[in-house]
Design a protein around this motif. Structure first.
Motif, PDB file in Angstrom:
ATOM      1  N   TYR A  77      39.485  46.944  42.803  1.00 10.42           N
ATOM      2  CA  TYR A  77      38.791  45.777  42.254  1.00 10.42           C
ATOM      3  C   TYR A  77      39.536  44.485  42.605  1.00 10.42           C
ATOM      4  O   TYR A  77      38.929  43.476  42.956  1.00 10.42           O
ATOM      5  N   VAL A  78      40.855  44.522  42.475  1.00 11.10           N
ATOM      6  CA  VAL A  78      41.653  43.332  42.776  1.00 11.10           C
ATOM      7  C   VAL A  78      41.572  43.001  44.267  1.00 11.10           C
ATOM      8  O   VAL A  78      41.375  41.854  44.660  1.00 11.10           O
ATOM      9  N   GLN A  79      41.718  44.019  45.096  1.00 12.53           N
ATOM     10  CA  GLN A  79      41.697  43.790  46.538  1.00 12.53           C
ATOM     11  C   GLN A  79      40.361  43.217  47.003  1.00 12.53           C
ATOM     12  O   GLN A  79      40.319  42.376  47.905  1.00 12.53           O
ATOM     13  N   GLN A  80      39.279  43.640  46.385  1.00 12.16           N
ATOM     14  CA  GLN A  80      37.966  43.162  46.803  1.00 12.16           C
ATOM     15  C   GLN A  80      37.490  41.958  45.987  1.00 12.16           C
ATOM     16  O   GLN A  80      36.376  41.472  46.197  1.00 12.16           O
ATOM     17  N   ASP A  81      38.339  41.490  45.061  1.00  6.76           N
ATOM     18  CA  ASP A  81      37.987  40.331  44.232  1.00  6.76           C
ATOM     19  C   ASP A  81      36.595  40.517  43.633  1.00  6.76           C
ATOM     20  O   ASP A  81      35.721  39.646  43.710  1.00  6.76           O
ATOM     21  N   ALA A  82      36.398  41.678  43.032  1.00  3.21           N
ATOM     22  CA  ALA A  82      35.069  42.067  42.568  1.00  3.21           C
ATOM     23  C   ALA A  82      34.702  41.364  41.266  1.00  3.21           C
ATOM     24  O   ALA A  82      35.535  41.200  40.365  1.00  3.21           O
ATOM     25  N   LYS A  83      33.450  40.971  41.169  1.00  3.96           N
ATOM     26  CA  LYS A  83      32.945  40.473  39.892  1.00  3.96           C
ATOM     27  C   LYS A  83      32.900  41.633  38.911  1.00  3.96           C
ATOM     28  O   LYS A  83      32.461  42.742  39.249  1.00  3.96           O
ATOM     29  N   THR A  84      33.351  41.390  37.678  1.00  2.00           N
ATOM     30  CA  THR A  84      33.534  42.459  36.704  1.00  2.00           C
ATOM     31  C   THR A  84      32.686  42.206  35.467  1.00  2.00           C
ATOM     32  O   THR A  84      32.553  41.064  35.013  1.00  2.00           O
ATOM     33  N   VAL A  85      32.125  43.280  34.917  1.00  2.00           N
ATOM     34  CA  VAL A  85      31.397  43.222  33.657  1.00  2.00           C
ATOM     35  C   VAL A  85      32.382  43.454  32.519  1.00  2.00           C
ATOM     36  O   VAL A  85      33.139  44.440  32.536  1.00  2.00           O
TER      37      VAL A  85
END
Length: 856
Positions: A77-85
């Motif tokens: 998640y951090v590596q892909q800078d993912a939007k998180t719920v």
């Protein structure tokens, strides 16, 4: 010391087996893990070990295997800078973890066989797990289903809530009355959680505000707290099914910032020495204190603010770890309010952005509105939270100021849209005027969110046209429907393995992640062998419940009777009382004509009443009193049995849904937001008797009118009848059977020791009947006769049962979450690749950089 540490670390990293053991899923590795955890964590060997020790050893072994996936998930998640719920909920009714984790990891059968070969049975170990009762019912269980689907769909997500030391009470029945016993779910430890004291945050309460101008000439506010409480996070892994994704449920425990006051102790004030500790820890002590007192309401508000503040501070910390500022917080975080309990989060995020991070009001409001979305879960106006302004200001003085400012700006906007419509302005205001001013939390949620959704098609329409009509007129673009769903992993695969195996035999395994595939079962409704196997599975599940009832309640149940089941929170609008009136009607028919032919039925109830809800507790007493009479009457001759299942829970629900023939979903039309028990029953092949309320409407549409038993007034008919003047006594005077039923209750037939015991129930029905049982009584009785006739035709009943399961694919929580993701949260799946996991290749990066410097 640092050189020794580095040497030991590199030696460990070079020994493949030592690192692989904690993640290896092979039979031999699991067996070794069970043995080693029994020895090293429980401090036992097989000579001294108890069943609890074995459970703990297995649980730790499975958690070890989740941990690697959890670490890789977070890293991805951090590596892909993912939007998180970020799912904010005061309740998470997760159920037991071990069985669900084994199912989602694909290890259930393997572990069962390993244990069996060692002389242990997995079912016995599963029963050793204390169930975390961190919710009242549907709201908390929905949150748990959503977390399961988020992980299964590979959506970056964190659930935030409270780590209540005591969950919802354990229910005991004494002389027919509910008694509440503390739920000590943590008494024997919790192997699934990982404490994170390094992520602790401070939460302010009370005190006052100071207004000042900063060095740049900007108006600022400083909150001088009266007390500070620490929030300590505890993380529980949430694995997806057949995926590498393991998300997190982060629950907050309250601790004192100063646990012991030596000055007070030295002065002889021994209570004062620990007063701060006691106050602080009370916040996360128990799920939903009784709010009939001012102290209870204070604690409830403190609970809600505590977990919201902890969570938002944590979300900001996580965001700033990878971003330079909070300017794009709303682009990387989707914050979902699960009902109004966490609605104070809107004011808290504004406070954090303005006071702590020095943003302008306009910038902070833009971020806040675009980050938050609000799910409404109720049509009961009294359930929409309100807090007195005086209480609110005493506990959260800065937030009251912010809410007044939000309201001032909002009402100015309303006035520009509707000039001179002061009644509308009054209805929309965040502050309800009156004898005591109240803060309307649902209004705050509506104004501060970019999306508002109901949880069933009918519910959403009632929100738009009745409960939140003014907000819909103002912001129609915010409103949408997201019909609830339930996870098939727990409610079919884990809860009904016999049926799940039959479905898999015919359809393969794809249905577990794509529940719409159940439609393919329709091809087998005319297959006599398939129908027979379906029926045998239902009988086997019923036998399991029969055995449970005999063991725990001492009641003998006829397995060939129709299992007529109503399990849900005890509330007058859910109308367990209407069900009881039907039981007494059948009983009266038998007493008048002892040889009358009546389809054998077993009526099964389960559910807890809020400790302060007298009428709900009186109805529980009535159910048990009717059971005492009916079950012992020789005239009944086994045709009727009544059972109240004590301490209803998620794990007990897994038994009940699988065994049910008939699902009672009989709430007054227009009162139930959705319901999810109705979905679980239908998914397991039970037929529904129900009103056109909540998600019943959609279940009826999906399964077809021929496979659903419909009765009762519609929403429009309820409204029209109330508008014209509802007179419950009219139904009493014109219906002989109804008269007899109420006379039996009123004259003490079921309470000879206290003939007037149930008069409050009768008086309520005759003179008030808010939930219109009298109006729906005859329709319900007639519909139940249709049920009896249908059950006598076994082959057709089995057809209807198969079609109910086959047509419930849309009620998967996976479908619900996909709709949230696409239409509200705007988030996309992120695949976690374990092949690229450095741990898997034993190229572990140490927590400290050891190569170029020494640790002192």
């Amino acid at each position: 010391m640092s050189e020794s540490f580095e040497h030991d670390y590199r030696r460990l990293a070079s020994e493949d087996m030592q690192l692989k053991e904690s993640t290896n899923l092979s039979r031999e590795a699991l067996k070794r893990a069970f043995t080693e955890n029994l020895y090293h964590i429980q401090g036992k060997d097989e000579y001294f070990a108890t069943l609890h020790d074995y459970y703990m050893a297995v649980a730790h072994s499975i958690r070890d295997r989740l941990t690697q996936r959890r670490i890789q998930t977070a890293k991805t998640y951090v590596q892909q800078d993912a939007k998180t719920v970020y799912y904010l909920s005061a309740e998470f009714l997760m159920g037991r973890h071990l069985g669900n984790s084994l199912i989602n990891l694909g290890l259930y059968e393997q572990v069962r066989q390993i244990l069996h070969e060692s002389g242990l049975e997995l079912d016995n170990l599963l029963e050793r797990e204390r169930e975390p009762g961190l919710g009242n019912g549907g709201l908390g269980r929905l949150a748990a289903c959503f977390l399961d689907s988020l992980a299964t769909l590979e959506i970056p997500a964190v659930g935030y809530g409270i780590r209540y030391e005591f969950g919802i009470f354990e229910q005991a029945i004494q002389n027919g009355w509910q008694r509440e016993i503390p739920d000590k779910w943590l008494s024997f430890g919790n192997p699934w959680e990982i404490p994170r004291p390094d992520y602790r945050v401070a939460v302010k309460l009370g005190g006052h505000t100071e207004h000042y101008t900063d060095a740049q000439g900007h108006y600022r506010v400083r909150w001088i707290e009266g007390q500070t409480v620490l929030g300590i996070p505890y993380d529980t892994p949430v694995p997806g099914y057949d995926t590498n994704t393991v998300n997190t449920l982060r629950l907050w425990k309250a601790e004192a910032s100063e646990e012991f006051n030596f000055q007070a102790f030295d002065a002889g004030d021994y209570f004062g020495a620990v007063a701060n500790k006691m106050f602080s820890e009370n916040i996360s002590k128990v799920l939903y204190p009784n709010d009939n007192t001012i102290q209870g309401r204070e604690l409830r508000l403190e609970q809600q603010y505590f977990f919201v503040s902890c969570s938002l501070q944590d979300i900001i910390r996580l965001h700033l770890r990878t971003h330079e500022s909070l300017d794009n917080l709303h682009e990387k975080a989707a914050l979902q309010l699960n009902d109004t309990h966490p609605a104070i989060a809107i004011a808290e995020l504004m406070r954090l952005l303005i006071d702590e991070h020095q943003m302008t009001w306009e910038q902070a409001w833009h971020i806040t509105q675009n980050a938050f979305a609000y799910t409404n879960h109720t049509l009961l106006p009294e359930a929409l939270e309100r807090w007195s302004v005086s209480l609110f200001g005493r506990i959260l003085p800065r937030h009251l100021e912010i809410i007044y400012e939000i309201n001032y700006r909002f009402l100015n906007y309303v006035y520009t849209r509707y000039p001179g419509e002061f009644d509308r302005i009054t209805r929309l205001s965040l502050i309800e005027e009156g004898h005591e001013k109240q803060v309307r939390m649902a209004h705050l949620a509506c104004v501060g969110s970019h999306a508002i959704n109901g949880v069933a098609a009918l519910h959403t329409e009632l929100l738009k046209n009745v409960l939140l009509r003014d907000f819909y007129d103002l912001f129609p673009e915010k409103f949408s429907n997201k019909t609830n769903g339930v996870t098939p992993r727990r409610w079919l695969l884990l809860g009904n393995p016999r049926l799940a195996n039959l479905i898999t035999e015919k359809l393969g395994t794809n249905w577990i992640r794509n529940l719409e595939d159940l439609k393919q079962l329709e091809a087998y409704v005319d297959d006599a062998d398939f129908r027979d196997r379906w029926w045998q599975i239902k009988l086997a599940n019923k036998q399991d419940l029969v055995n449970y009832i005999q063991q725990h309640h001492g009641v003998e149940v006829n397995i060939n009777s129709l299992f007529d089941i109503q399990v849900k929170r005890m509330h007058e609008y859910k109308r367990q009382l209407l069900n009881v009136l039907h039981i007494i009607t059948l009983y009266n028919r038998i007493k008048r004509h002892p040889k009358i032919e009546i389809l054998p039925r077993t009526f099964i109830f389960g559910g807890k009443a809020a400790p302060g809800y007298y009428m709900a507790k009186l109805i529980i007493k009535l159910i048990n009193s009717v059971a005492d009479v009916v079950n012992r009457d020789p005239d009944v001759q086994g045709r009727l049995k009544v059972v109240f299942l004590t301490n209803y829970s998620v794990s007990l629900g897994q038994r009940v849904y699988a065994a049910a023939d008939l699902s009672e979903q009989i709430s007054t039309a227009g009162k139930e937001a959705s319901g999810t028990g109705n979905m679980k029953f239908a998914m397991n092949g039970a037929l529904t008797i129900g009103t056109l309320d909540g998600a019943n409407v959609e279940i009826l549409q999906e399964v077809g009118a021929d496979n659903f038993f419909l009765f009762g007034l519609t929403v429009d008919e309820v409204s029209a009848l109330k508008a014209s003047g509802y007179h419950p006594q009219h139904y009493y005077k014109t219906n002989r059977e109804l008269q007899e039923v109420l006379q039996y209750i009123a004259h003490g037939y079921f309470s000879p020791e206290d003939p007037n015991l149930f008069r409050p129930i009768v008086n309520s029905l005759l003179h008030h009947d808010e939930y219109m049982l009298m109006a729906d009584y005859q329709s319900y009785i007639d519909c139940q006769e249709q049920v009896s006739q249908a059950y006598r035709d076994r082959e057709n009943w089995i057809r209807m049962s198969i079609l109910n399961t086959a047509r419930t694919g849309t009620f998967s929580s996976d479908r619900t979450i996909k709709e949230y993701c696409e239409e509200i949260w705007r988030v996309k799946p992120v695949k976690v690749d374990m092949n690229s996991c450095e741990n898997a290749e034993l190229k572990v990066q140490p927590a400290f950089q050891l190569s170029d410097r020494k640790i002192n």
